[in-house]
Design an enzyme around this catalytic site. Structure first.
Site, PDB file in Angstrom:
ATOM      1  N   HIS A 142      14.806   5.932  33.989  1.00 43.32           N
ATOM      2  CA  HIS A 142      14.723   7.255  34.068  1.00 43.32           C
ATOM      3  C   HIS A 142      15.610   7.000  35.242  1.00 43.32           C
ATOM      4  CE1 HIS A 142      11.291   9.331  36.547  1.00 43.32           C
ATOM      5  NE2 HIS A 142      11.653   8.833  37.718  1.00 43.32           N
TER       6      HIS A 142
ATOM      7  N   LYS B  62      32.011  26.108  20.677  1.00 45.60           N
ATOM      8  CA  LYS B  62      31.255  25.003  21.328  1.00 45.60           C
ATOM      9  C   LYS B  62      32.473  25.214  22.783  1.00 45.60           C
ATOM     10  CE  LYS B  62      28.616  24.609  18.783  1.00 45.60           C
ATOM     11  NZ  LYS B  62      28.818  25.331  17.152  1.00 45.60           N
TER      12      LYS B  62
HETATM   13  P1  FAD Z   1      36.681  23.041   6.289  1.00 43.62           P
HETATM   14  O1  FAD Z   1      36.376  23.009   7.423  1.00 43.62           O
HETATM   15  O2  FAD Z   1      36.166  24.723   5.515  1.00 43.62           O
HETATM   16  O3  FAD Z   1      37.922  22.971   5.360  1.00 43.62           O
HETATM   17  C1  FAD Z   1      38.507  23.696   4.544  1.00 43.62           C
HETATM   18  C2  FAD Z   1      40.699  23.200   4.376  1.00 43.62           C
HETATM   19  O4  FAD Z   1      40.508  22.913   3.042  1.00 43.62           O
HETATM   20  C3  FAD Z   1      40.651  24.416   5.354  1.00 43.62           C
HETATM   21  O5  FAD Z   1      42.103  24.066   6.361  1.00 43.62           O
HETATM   22  C4  FAD Z   1      41.321  25.378   4.086  1.00 43.62           C
HETATM   23  O6  FAD Z   1      41.957  25.617   4.525  1.00 43.62           O
HETATM   24  C5  FAD Z   1      42.134  24.374   2.824  1.00 43.62           C
HETATM   25  N1  FAD Z   1      41.926  24.279   1.585  1.00 43.62           N
HETATM   26  C6  FAD Z   1      41.224  25.194   0.784  1.00 43.62           C
HETATM   27  N2  FAD Z   1      41.343  25.462   0.046  1.00 43.62           N
HETATM   28  C7  FAD Z   1      42.971  24.871  -0.431  1.00 43.62           C
HETATM   29  C8  FAD Z   1      43.902  25.051  -1.247  1.00 43.62           C
HETATM   30  N3  FAD Z   1      43.410  24.916  -2.989  1.00 43.62           N
HETATM   31  N4  FAD Z   1      44.386  23.860  -1.033  1.00 43.62           N
HETATM   32  C9  FAD Z   1      44.672  23.739   0.006  1.00 43.62           C
HETATM   33  N5  FAD Z   1      43.879  24.224   0.844  1.00 43.62           N
HETATM   34  C10 FAD Z   1      42.700  24.255   1.297  1.00 43.62           C
HETATM   35  N6  FAD Z   1      28.942  22.522  12.266  1.00 43.62           N
HETATM   36  C11 FAD Z   1      28.339  21.567  12.432  1.00 43.62           C
HETATM   37  O7  FAD Z   1      28.820  20.316  12.134  1.00 43.62           O
HETATM   38  N7  FAD Z   1      28.511  21.546  14.092  1.00 43.62           N
HETATM   39  C12 FAD Z   1      28.407  22.521  14.848  1.00 43.62           C
HETATM   40  O8  FAD Z   1      29.008  23.094  15.391  1.00 43.62           O
HETATM   41  C13 FAD Z   1      29.742  23.923  13.491  1.00 43.62           C
HETATM   42  N8  FAD Z   1      29.195  24.968  14.315  1.00 43.62           N
HETATM   43  C14 FAD Z   1      30.265  26.009  13.034  1.00 43.62           C
HETATM   44  C15 FAD Z   1      30.146  27.568  13.663  1.00 43.62           C
HETATM   45  C16 FAD Z   1      30.801  28.797  13.160  1.00 43.62           C
HETATM   46  C17 FAD Z   1      31.624  29.618  13.311  1.00 43.62           C
HETATM   47  C18 FAD Z   1      31.001  28.044  11.382  1.00 43.62           C
HETATM   48  C19 FAD Z   1      31.966  29.169  11.080  1.00 43.62           C
HETATM   49  C20 FAD Z   1      30.879  26.614  11.334  1.00 43.62           C
HETATM   50  C21 FAD Z   1      30.740  25.603  12.040  1.00 43.62           C
HETATM   51  N9  FAD Z   1      30.105  24.511  11.410  1.00 43.62           N
HETATM   52  C22 FAD Z   1      29.296  23.443  12.254  1.00 43.62           C
HETATM   53  C23 FAD Z   1      30.663  24.296  10.286  1.00 43.62           C
HETATM   54  C24 FAD Z   1      31.615  22.970   9.606  1.00 43.62           C
HETATM   55  O9  FAD Z   1      32.584  24.553   9.926  1.00 43.62           O
HETATM   56  C25 FAD Z   1      31.883  23.209   8.609  1.00 43.62           C
HETATM   57  O10 FAD Z   1      30.863  22.624   7.820  1.00 43.62           O
HETATM   58  C26 FAD Z   1      33.241  21.722   8.186  1.00 43.62           C
HETATM   59  O11 FAD Z   1      33.920  22.596   8.774  1.00 43.62           O
HETATM   60  C27 FAD Z   1      33.282  21.851   6.638  1.00 43.62           C
HETATM   61  O12 FAD Z   1      33.942  20.743   6.457  1.00 43.62           O
HETATM   62  P2  FAD Z   1      35.087  20.530   5.454  1.00 43.62           P
HETATM   63  O13 FAD Z   1      36.219  19.896   5.033  1.00 43.62           O
HETATM   64  O14 FAD Z   1      34.084  20.625   4.142  1.00 43.62           O
HETATM   65  O15 FAD Z   1      35.454  22.499   4.899  1.00 43.62           O
HETATM   66  P1  NAD Z   2      22.885  30.540   8.308  1.00 43.21           P
HETATM   67  O1  NAD Z   2      22.569  30.638   6.989  1.00 43.21           O
HETATM   68  O2  NAD Z   2      22.840  30.409   8.825  1.00 43.21           O
HETATM   69  O3  NAD Z   2      22.436  32.456   8.270  1.00 43.21           O
HETATM   70  C1  NAD Z   2      22.919  33.427   7.129  1.00 43.21           C
HETATM   71  C2  NAD Z   2      21.054  34.305   8.233  1.00 43.21           C
HETATM   72  O4  NAD Z   2      22.030  35.177   7.198  1.00 43.21           O
HETATM   73  C3  NAD Z   2      19.110  33.641   7.032  1.00 43.21           C
HETATM   74  O5  NAD Z   2      18.737  33.382   8.477  1.00 43.21           O
HETATM   75  C4  NAD Z   2      19.807  34.621   6.293  1.00 43.21           C
HETATM   76  O6  NAD Z   2      18.364  34.781   6.095  1.00 43.21           O
HETATM   77  C5  NAD Z   2      20.399  35.961   6.953  1.00 43.21           C
HETATM   78  N1  NAD Z   2      20.981  37.083   5.394  1.00 43.21           N
HETATM   79  C6  NAD Z   2      21.701  36.370   4.559  1.00 43.21           C
HETATM   80  N2  NAD Z   2      21.378  37.962   4.209  1.00 43.21           N
HETATM   81  C7  NAD Z   2      21.220  38.806   5.150  1.00 43.21           C
HETATM   82  C8  NAD Z   2      21.729  40.129   5.452  1.00 43.21           C
HETATM   83  N3  NAD Z   2      21.888  40.827   3.733  1.00 43.21           N
HETATM   84  N4  NAD Z   2      20.877  40.576   5.687  1.00 43.21           N
HETATM   85  C9  NAD Z   2      20.227  40.288   6.396  1.00 43.21           C
HETATM   86  N5  NAD Z   2      20.420  39.309   7.227  1.00 43.21           N
HETATM   87  C10 NAD Z   2      20.553  38.341   6.251  1.00 43.21           C
HETATM   88  O7  NAD Z   2      24.698  30.508   7.598  1.00 43.21           O
HETATM   89  P2  NAD Z   2      26.035  30.956   9.092  1.00 43.21           P
HETATM   90  O8  NAD Z   2      24.749  32.039  10.714  1.00 43.21           O
HETATM   91  O9  NAD Z   2      26.290  32.470   8.314  1.00 43.21           O
HETATM   92  O10 NAD Z   2      25.889  30.137   9.186  1.00 43.21           O
HETATM   93  C11 NAD Z   2      26.762  29.519   7.983  1.00 43.21           C
HETATM   94  C12 NAD Z   2      26.974  28.011   7.904  1.00 43.21           C
HETATM   95  O11 NAD Z   2      27.797  27.742   8.992  1.00 43.21           O
HETATM   96  C13 NAD Z   2      25.159  27.593   8.808  1.00 43.21           C
HETATM   97  O12 NAD Z   2      24.600  27.549   7.273  1.00 43.21           O
HETATM   98  C14 NAD Z   2      25.418  25.885   9.105  1.00 43.21           C
HETATM   99  O13 NAD Z   2      25.776  25.017   7.326  1.00 43.21           O
HETATM  100  C15 NAD Z   2      27.153  26.065   9.773  1.00 43.21           C
HETATM  101  N6  NAD Z   2      26.447  26.320  10.738  1.00 43.21           N
HETATM  102  C16 NAD Z   2      26.775  25.254  11.436  1.00 43.21           C
HETATM  103  C17 NAD Z   2      26.458  25.353  12.734  1.00 43.21           C
HETATM  104  C18 NAD Z   2      26.277  24.363  13.668  1.00 43.21           C
HETATM  105  O14 NAD Z   2      26.459  22.975  13.331  1.00 43.21           O
HETATM  106  N7  NAD Z   2      26.019  24.168  14.905  1.00 43.21           N
HETATM  107  C19 NAD Z   2      26.743  26.379  13.755  1.00 43.21           C
HETATM  108  C20 NAD Z   2      27.385  27.809  12.806  1.00 43.21           C
HETATM  109  C21 NAD Z   2      27.519  27.591  11.044  1.00 43.21           C
END
Ligand code: FAD
Ligand code: NAD
Length: 471
Positions: free
Chosen positions: A450, A57
């Site tokens: 508004h 973001k």
């Molecule tokens: P995580 O955030 O993955 O945290 C898990 C933690 O556990 C990590 O620190 C990891 O190192 C640690 N860990 C793992 N295994 C072990 C172990 N055995 N011992 C000790 N530590 C360990 N979600 C949204 O809602 N809004 C968004 O805008 C959004 N944007 C995203 C953008 C991107 C590019 C990505 C990749 C994801 C995004 N997500 C978003 C998804 C969001 O990041 C995840 O849903 C969220 O972080 C999940 O939280 P969690 O606590 O389950 O796991």
């Molecule tokens: P995603 O599940 O949103 O999208 C993956 C896409 O890749 C799908 O449309 C799928 O059909 C396509 N795909 C899968 N295999 C493929 C292949 N071999 N070739 C071409 N296309 C293929 O997954 P993501 O974008 O990797 O994000 C992972 C998760 O992280 C999201 O589902 C979401 O839960 C979380 N996330 C959330 C936000 C947010 O809340 N704004 C932002 C980023 C990530």
């Protein structure tokens, strides 16, 4: 050996929030996390803070400003001379935002007297957790309750192995040190669209290859089609029904071979992002040895209250079923801490809002028309376009619409779908209304300020009964 009421494994938005809530409730709490920043120091916040929600973001905002000053400001009579992007500074700002927030969590841990243990947490019998530090040392914690919040990791595909340089996942894509002229992305999901938007606004030519024929299948179809049109107009070359069959790293970048259904094609790019979904992270946990049951997708199997098959062990967030979203993880973390403390929390998983932070944003909560049709549920629908809003016209943000779906007989709101500026903020009103079982009539009777974009929610609610004022 240290003994705790609660040991949390993982300090992402599921784990760190669970630890804080447990501590607030008077439970002695430790949190084990293995994420260490480049410095070797812990960097709390998991995927979300380090390489997910927050850095993406931050870059979305920077790239939006850069794009707007060149393409949106002139319509307001504002022209800037030679607009320059200092990518290193933009990345440093993003890193600072992340560092401030991760440090903030450490502060919250101190304030709440949560013991932080840095290392990988592995389950041992009898609710013990072994913390394995990077230097090889170990310590054992015993706990009355364990909350597993180990999150998720990017799915890898054999046809495009991530090398961190030419072919990257979300982590690499948030840290390019120069703007790739040609950027390929596999997957038109949330990450593909958000990071594709960032680099396209910075100047990359972005091609997104999506295997499915459907675009954003989980969203309302009218909205996903409008969004596809708008994103293509912005320059994102989104190719649906395209399956990558191979990649080859070349001198200049990456050669991507894909099949479009009509034939084989080749795409030459400087960098390739793989964004094809995420998988549960259970490596290092020793789940098998501890007898922890997984579901067929490799997630930790839990009941509605996040209880695993082992008494006193719970799991929350991305590592269990449900949408992989930070707010869903946090709500589960809070609920489990309260359950452990003897309370009776409830989470309504039907009311988890989704937001895709493109511009305009896409947001929804509840059922889509496709889902209601599939379930044979009769509904009414009210739609209002941003174009009809004075505030949207003034801001030059007229793309988009709000759609409200309400039960045909009871008028109860079943789903709200928004495509438009600030959809991420507007969806909050819809979630609140639905949490209180509101009808479309309830929303229609509420006074909205508004001129605001929230008037589109009001008008869409009026439109459910065919009485919107401004269309
Ligand atoms: P995580 O955030 O993955 O945290 C898990 C933690 O556990 C990590 O620190 C990891 O190192 C640690 N860990 C793992 N295994 C072990 C172990 N055995 N011992 C000790 N530590 C360990 N979600 C949204 O809602 N809004 C968004 O805008 C959004 N944007 C995203 C953008 C991107 C590019 C990505 C990749 C994801 C995004 N997500 C978003 C998804 C969001 O990041 C995840 O849903 C969220 O972080 C999940 O939280 P969690 O606590 O389950 O796991
Ligand atoms: P995603 O599940 O949103 O999208 C993956 C896409 O890749 C799908 O449309 C799928 O059909 C396509 N795909 C899968 N295999 C493929 C292949 N071999 N070739 C071409 N296309 C293929 O997954 P993501 O974008 O990797 O994000 C992972 C998760 O992280 C999201 O589902 C979401 O839960 C979380 N996330 C959330 C936000 C947010 O809340 N704004 C932002 C980023 C990530």
């Amino acid at each position: 050996m240290s003994n705790y009421d609660v040991v949390v494994i993982g300090a992402g938005p599921g784990g760190y929030v669970a630890a804080i809530r447990a501590a607030q409730l008077g439970l002695t709490t430790a949190c084990v996390d293995r994420w260490a920043a480049a410095t070797g120091h812990p960097s709390l916040g998991g995927t979300c803070l380090n390489v997910g929600c927050i850095p993406s973001k931050a870059l979305l905002d920077t790239s939006h400003h850069y794009h707007a000053i060149q393409h949106a400001f002139p319509a307001h009579g504002i022209t800037a001379g030679d607009v320059q992007l200092d990518l290193a500074k933009a990345m440093a700002r993003k890193n600072k935002v992340v560092a401030n927030l991760t440090r903030g969590i450490r502060g919250l841990f101190r304030k709440n007297k949560i013991d932080l243990k840095t290392g990988t947490g592995a389950l041992l019998p009898d609710k013990q957790v072994e913390v394995r530090a990077a230097d090889g040392t170990t310590q054992t914690l015993t706990a009355s309750n364990i909350i597993i919040a180990t999150g998720s990791a990017p799915i890898t595909i054999a046809v495009a192995p991530v090398d961190g340089v030419n072919i990257v996942d979300n982590e690499g894509a948030l840290a390019f040190d120069e703007i790739p002229s040609r950027l390929g992305i596999i997957g038109a999901g949330v990450i593909g669209l958000e990071l594709g938007s960032v680099w396209s606004r910075f100047g990359s030519q972005v091609v997104i290859l999506e295997a499915l024929d459907d675009f954003l299948a989980a969203a309302d179809r009218q909205i996903s089609q409008q969004a596809l049109k708008a994103l293509k107009k912005q320059g994102l070359d989104i190719r649906l029904g395209c399956r990558v069959t191979g990649t080859q790293v070349t001198d200049g970048g990456v050669r991507v071979a894909y099949n479009s259904g009509e034939g084989e094609h080749t795409l030459e790019v400087d960098k390739l992002i793989v964004a094809v979904g995420r998988c549960p992270a259970t490596d290092g946990l020793d789940a098998d040895a501890a007898g922890l049951a997984l579901d067929p997708q490799g997630r930790i199997a839990v009941d509605r209250q996040c209880r695993t098959n082992i008494e006193g062990i719970y799991a929350v967030g991305d590592v269990v079923a449900g949408p992989m979203l930070a707010h869903k993880a946090s709500e589960e973390g809070i609920a489990v801490a309260e359950l452990i403390a003897g309370q009776k929390p409830e989470i309504d998983h039907a009311l988890v809002p989704w937001v895709v932070y493109t511009h305009p944003e896409i947001a929804w909560v509840g059922a889509s028309p496709q889902q209601l049709d599939e379930q044979g549920i009769e509904y009414k629908s009210g739609t209002f376009p941003y174009m009809g809003l004075g505030r949207a016209q003034g801001a030059g943000q007229t793309d988009g619409l709000v759609k409200i779906l309400a039960a045909a007989h009871s008028d109860r709101i079943l789903g709200v779908h928004i495509f438009g500026a600030n959809a991420s903020e507007l969806i909050g009103e819809a979630v609140t209304a639905m949490a209180f079982h509101a009808s479309a009539e309830d929303l229609a009777r509420i006074i909205h300020a508004h001129p605001t974009l929230s008037e589109a929610v009001h008008e869409a609610a009026l439109a459910v009964d065919g009485r919107a004022i401004h269309i």
